[in-house]
Design an enzyme around this catalytic site. Structure first.
Site, short mmCIF file in Angstrom:
data_model
loop_
_atom_site.label_atom_id
_atom_site.label_comp_id
_atom_site.label_asym_id
_atom_site.label_seq_id
_atom_site.Cartn_x
_atom_site.Cartn_y
_atom_site.Cartn_z
N TRP A 167 -15.79 12.30 -12.19
CA TRP A 167 -14.94 11.98 -11.04
C TRP A 167 -14.32 13.22 -10.40
CZ3 TRP A 167 -9.90 13.57 -11.71
CH2 TRP A 167 -9.48 13.78 -13.04
N TRP A 185 1.88 1.82 -3.49
CA TRP A 185 0.84 2.50 -4.28
C TRP A 185 0.98 4.01 -4.14
CZ3 TRP A 185 -2.38 1.41 -8.07
CH2 TRP A 185 -2.78 0.09 -8.30
N ASN A 209 -10.30 3.38 3.81
CA ASN A 209 -9.93 3.31 2.40
C ASN A 209 -10.88 2.46 1.57
OD1 ASN A 209 -7.93 3.94 0.23
ND2 ASN A 209 -7.72 1.71 0.22
N TRP A 245 -9.57 8.26 -7.28
CA TRP A 245 -10.78 8.64 -8.00
C TRP A 245 -10.74 8.19 -9.46
CZ3 TRP A 245 -15.53 9.97 -6.76
CH2 TRP A 245 -15.77 10.33 -5.44
N GLU A 302 0.83 -1.20 0.00
CA GLU A 302 0.00 0.00 0.00
C GLU A 302 0.87 1.26 0.00
OE1 GLU A 302 -3.47 0.24 -0.21
OE2 GLU A 302 -3.07 -1.84 -0.81
N TRP A 313 -20.60 12.92 -18.94
CA TRP A 313 -21.05 12.55 -17.60
C TRP A 313 -22.43 13.13 -17.32
CZ3 TRP A 313 -17.98 9.05 -15.33
CH2 TRP A 313 -16.63 9.01 -15.69
#
Length: 485
Positions: A374, A292, A356, A397, A289, A321
């Site tokens: 987003w 990331w 998370n 996102w 993590e 969108w």
């Protein structure tokens, strides 16, 4: 004028004394020059506002500055505070300050976001013109962004091969290395600046923030040690269960640099036989993590368009969108009619933080079920998160919206009800944050996950909204939009 001997350390997102590369090197060089060390933090309220910084984050920074000032004072390093509206004013402010304080150099730890790198380039130019040395150090990332690349020489855009290269590079260097805290410096007749109690326009609406998120690197270290001792081993098994206190909750401290990724890894690898990937699945998963977090920082350097509100995948900019202000407001307020989504949004409002796994669920709901851009969710999060961080927030996102690097396939749409049953089977997370549903049963068929399954009379007694969207119909809309690209 005496010959400049002092060194100025410019603090930004590195509010700690320990394992601070710029501070460490500056302390050595100042002593060698027979000078003193001066620390500076620059408040940029208009810039922070344009970056959508949350009031709770600004309050967190101010509280940390008080702790940092006290820690530095013990080392005879005064922390001064200046204020300029935007980054445009920083180069002149720094050069003038350094000149007044008889400094020969300005040291800082690098930030990787686009506006920040442009600011630092301008600072370097202004320093050179003023006859000052300017040195930036790698700190927010484990290695310099772009240092690992694909066989074609490009930035990685897929996480797993990036992680392999990152780990290999770290292992070739003998692991992560922490730098020593500075020694006590030569005293300087310069008093530290008072730290503002607040900044206009940044009034936090989380009264419990000081107890939820105590300030100072000592608290960050304590939190890290407690996590490593009690929860690291079970992290892989429990990290997706928001009702459990099973994650590190260190993201706010990482975001402002009161703890470093290196310190986190150094605390985790002893449980993993000294390795980044080893027999302890909890430690291996948690270190992944952190990787990331590293990956997203490399992405914003290699693909700066993501710092400018652009999709990582350019073709997805063509997506039309949807928009419904009532539905967006319901999502923001935690009144969407989907309990796990509403629990997450209320946790964010009350604490400035969200688990998370729930972030993924609420982001997927906004971008897939409601089919909203987003960027609306990204901005809302940044304006409310104590751990607001451009790289991680944008990456998450865009992953959820299927517009980003290593993104979820566009046809992957989380079912909020099944996610709730899987991640919060007993419904305890929902009970905490959506108390009007607290009396409902959990479990596989529990109505707490989907109150619409209740008999009509029982449903009518609950002051909770009906779902604002039909989840079953969401997939068709998403499929058509992405297949038309």
């Amino acid at each position: 004028m005496p010959e400049p001997k002092n060194i100025l350390v410019w603090f930004r997102a590195d509010l700690r004394v320990s394992d601070n590369p710029a501070l460490h090197r500056a302390s050595i060089d100042a002593a060698a020059a027979g000078g003193a060390l001066i620390a500076l933090f620059i408040i940029c309220p208009e810039q922070w506002r344009s970056h959508d910084w949350a009031a709770i984050k600004v309050d967190f920074i101010l509280r940390h500055l008080r702790e940092l000032s006290a820690d530095l004072a013990k080392l005879n390093i005064p922390l001064l505070v200046e204020s300029t509206p935007t980054f445009r004013d920083v180069p002149k402010t720094l050069a003038s300050f350094a000149s007044r304080q008889n400094c020969q150099a300005i040291y800082w730890n690098k930030e990787v976001e686009l506006n920040e790198t442009r600011r630092d380039a301008a600072v370097s130019a202004a320093a050179k013109q003023a006859g000052l040395r300017a040195l930036g150090f790698t700190d927010q990332t484990l290695i310099e962004p772009g240092e690992v690349r694909t066989g074609e020489g490009n930035f990685y855009t897929v996480f797993t091969p990036f992680k392999r290269s990152l780990y290999r590079t770290i292992e070739e260097r003998g692991g992560v290395h922490l730098v020593a805290a500075p020694r006590k410096q030569s005293p300087l007749p310069l008093a530290p600046s008072p730290i503002p109690e607040s900044i206009a326009g940044f009034l936090s609406h989380v009264p419990d923030a000081p107890s939820l998120w105590p300030a100072g690197e000592k608290h960050a270290q304590t939190r890290l040690a407690a996590f490593a001792k009690s929860h690291l081993g079970n992290y892989k098994l429990q990290r997706d269960q928001p009702a459990l206190d099973s994650t590190s909750t260190l993201s706010p401290y990482l975001a402002i640099g009161s703890i470093s990724s290196r310190q986190c890894i150094a605390a985790a690898i002893p449980a993993n036989d000294g390795k980044l990937e080893g027999p302890n699945l909890g430690a291996t998963t948690w270190i992944s993590e952190l990787a990331w977090r590293e990956f997203y920082r490399h992405i914003i350097v290699g693909f700066p368009r993501v710092c400018m509100g652009r999709a990582f995948k350019p073709d997805t900019e063509q997506i039309a969108w949807a928009w419904n202000e009532h539905h967006f407001n319901a999502w923001c307020a935690g009144r969407s009619g989907f309990p796990i989504v509403d629990a997450g949004m209320r946790q964010l409002s009350a604490t400035g933080w969200m688990h998370n796994r729930v972030r993924m669920i609420v982001a997927m709901f906004l971008t897939k079920d409601l089919f909203f851009d987003w960027r609306r969710g990204e901005r809302f999060f940044m304006r409310h998160l104590i751990d607001g961080d451009l790289g991680s927030n944008n990456g998450g996102w865009q992953w959820s919206a299927s517009t980003g690097t290593d993104a979820a396939p566009y046809f992957r749409i989380f079912n909020p009800f099944s996610q709730s049953r899987t991640c919060d089977p007993a419904g305890n997370y929902i009970r905490r944050w959506v108390p009007e549903l607290a009396s409902l049963e959990g479990g596989e068929k529990g109505a707490i996950h989907d109150p619409s399954t209740l008999p009509p009379l029982a449903r009518a007694r609950i002051d909770y909204p009906e779902p604002i969207v039909d989840h079953a119909k969401a997939k068709d809309r998403v499929m058509k939009a992405f297949q038309s690209l």
